[in-house]
Design an enzyme around this catalytic site. Sequence first.
Site, PDB file in Angstrom:
ATOM      1  N   HIS A 182      38.058  24.266 -18.007  1.00  0.00           N
ATOM      2  CA  HIS A 182      37.119  25.374 -18.229  1.00  0.00           C
ATOM      3  C   HIS A 182      37.724  26.777 -18.024  1.00  0.00           C
ATOM      4  O   HIS A 182      37.779  27.598 -18.938  1.00  0.00           O
ATOM      5  CB  HIS A 182      35.927  25.265 -17.264  1.00  0.00           C
ATOM      6  CG  HIS A 182      35.219  23.954 -17.273  1.00  0.00           C
ATOM      7  ND1 HIS A 182      34.315  23.593 -18.240  1.00  0.00           N
ATOM      8  CD2 HIS A 182      35.254  22.912 -16.398  1.00  0.00           C
ATOM      9  CE1 HIS A 182      33.825  22.395 -17.971  1.00  0.00           C
ATOM     10  NE2 HIS A 182      34.375  21.954 -16.856  1.00  0.00           N
TER      11      HIS A 182
HETATM   12  C1  BDR Z   1      32.709  25.494 -13.758  1.00  0.00           C
HETATM   13  O1  BDR Z   1      32.265  24.911 -12.541  1.00  0.00           O
HETATM   14  C2  BDR Z   1      33.351  24.762 -11.654  1.00  0.00           C
HETATM   15  O2  BDR Z   1      33.268  23.536 -11.006  1.00  0.00           O
HETATM   16  C3  BDR Z   1      34.597  24.959 -12.465  1.00  0.00           C
HETATM   17  O3  BDR Z   1      35.593  25.559 -11.663  1.00  0.00           O
HETATM   18  C4  BDR Z   1      34.154  25.880 -13.569  1.00  0.00           C
HETATM   19  O4  BDR Z   1      34.221  27.240 -13.174  1.00  0.00           O
HETATM   20  C5  BDR Z   1      32.457  24.518 -14.870  1.00  0.00           C
HETATM   21  O5  BDR Z   1      31.101  24.218 -14.954  1.00  0.00           O
END
Ligand code: BDR
Length: 321
Positions: free
Chosen positions: A250
Amino acid sequence: MPEAKPETTPQKIIIDTDPGQDDAVALLLALASPQELEVLGIVSVAGNVGLAQNSKNALKIVELSGRDDIRVYAGCDRPIRRTPVTAEHVHGQSGLDGPDLPDPKISLEDVHGVDFIIQTLENSPENEIILCALGPLTNIAMALVRAPHIAPKIKEIVLMGGGCFEGGNITPTAEFNIYVDPEAADIVMHCGAPITIIPLDVTHAALATKDRLQSFLNMGNKTGAAIHQMLTFSERFDLEKYQWRGAPLHDPCVIAYVLAPDMFSGRFINVEIEVSSELTRGMTVADFWGVTDREPNATFMRYIDDDHYYTMLAERLATLP
Ligand code: BDR
Ligand code: CA
């Protein structure tokens, strides 16, 4: 062929983060791009795990990158109104399970992260600094509430959060970063600064397949080995959940967007945050088809050139120790 790097003044950024394996890769990508990005500071926030551990993780990543000149500030230790929600089930107890990184020798700055954001923007010309948000938006919202006059100074807020076509990842309708602090996200969405959202619709198309994970290891440096260990740890949860050929990576999308916006495409639309309903708390209500007359307030990305993304990651991360 490696990308040609333009000789321009580096873009000034502040990274707000809750590291997090994917946050860690985002930090490393930014720190591996000094010709294009000047990282003014890293601010930690409560999110994937608690603030103290997220702050320590940020320091560890800065040391791994060999960029000990980078300053790290601790921000808010809880959402504005909600009880903290964390994600050890994804990221492990440390938030950064996988590699055995040494305890950091560098320390946090003696200034609160929200003060750092406010002071840095106050002392900058308009339209100079991009805020890169990789976690819940608590710090940025608090800065905007305490010092609304900083909003016109912000060149852009680029955030990983939300989802439309892909739904949510912590509830059926909410993505983790927005779910944890929906009031903060609501404040940010209405601050008036240009906003670019990298939602799950994009990151779910940026899968760290086995080959791509292997390419991190093949880089032959300490950073590549650590990234391989981190992502091999964090992928287990997503692989089981989605049954895909890799886990979404992500947060580095935010940095990749600042470096190469053409890698992404989307629409300038209205996005509102659900703060009232418990059922759909933290949903990004994205008017992708323009079916309301609500004013557009964000560029909501939908597509990524994922091959370009992983090529960029491999090329740049290979330059670190
Ligand atoms: C987001 O949630 C976190 O767990 C990850 O780092 C990312 O920023 C994805 O949904
Ligand atoms: Ca994150």
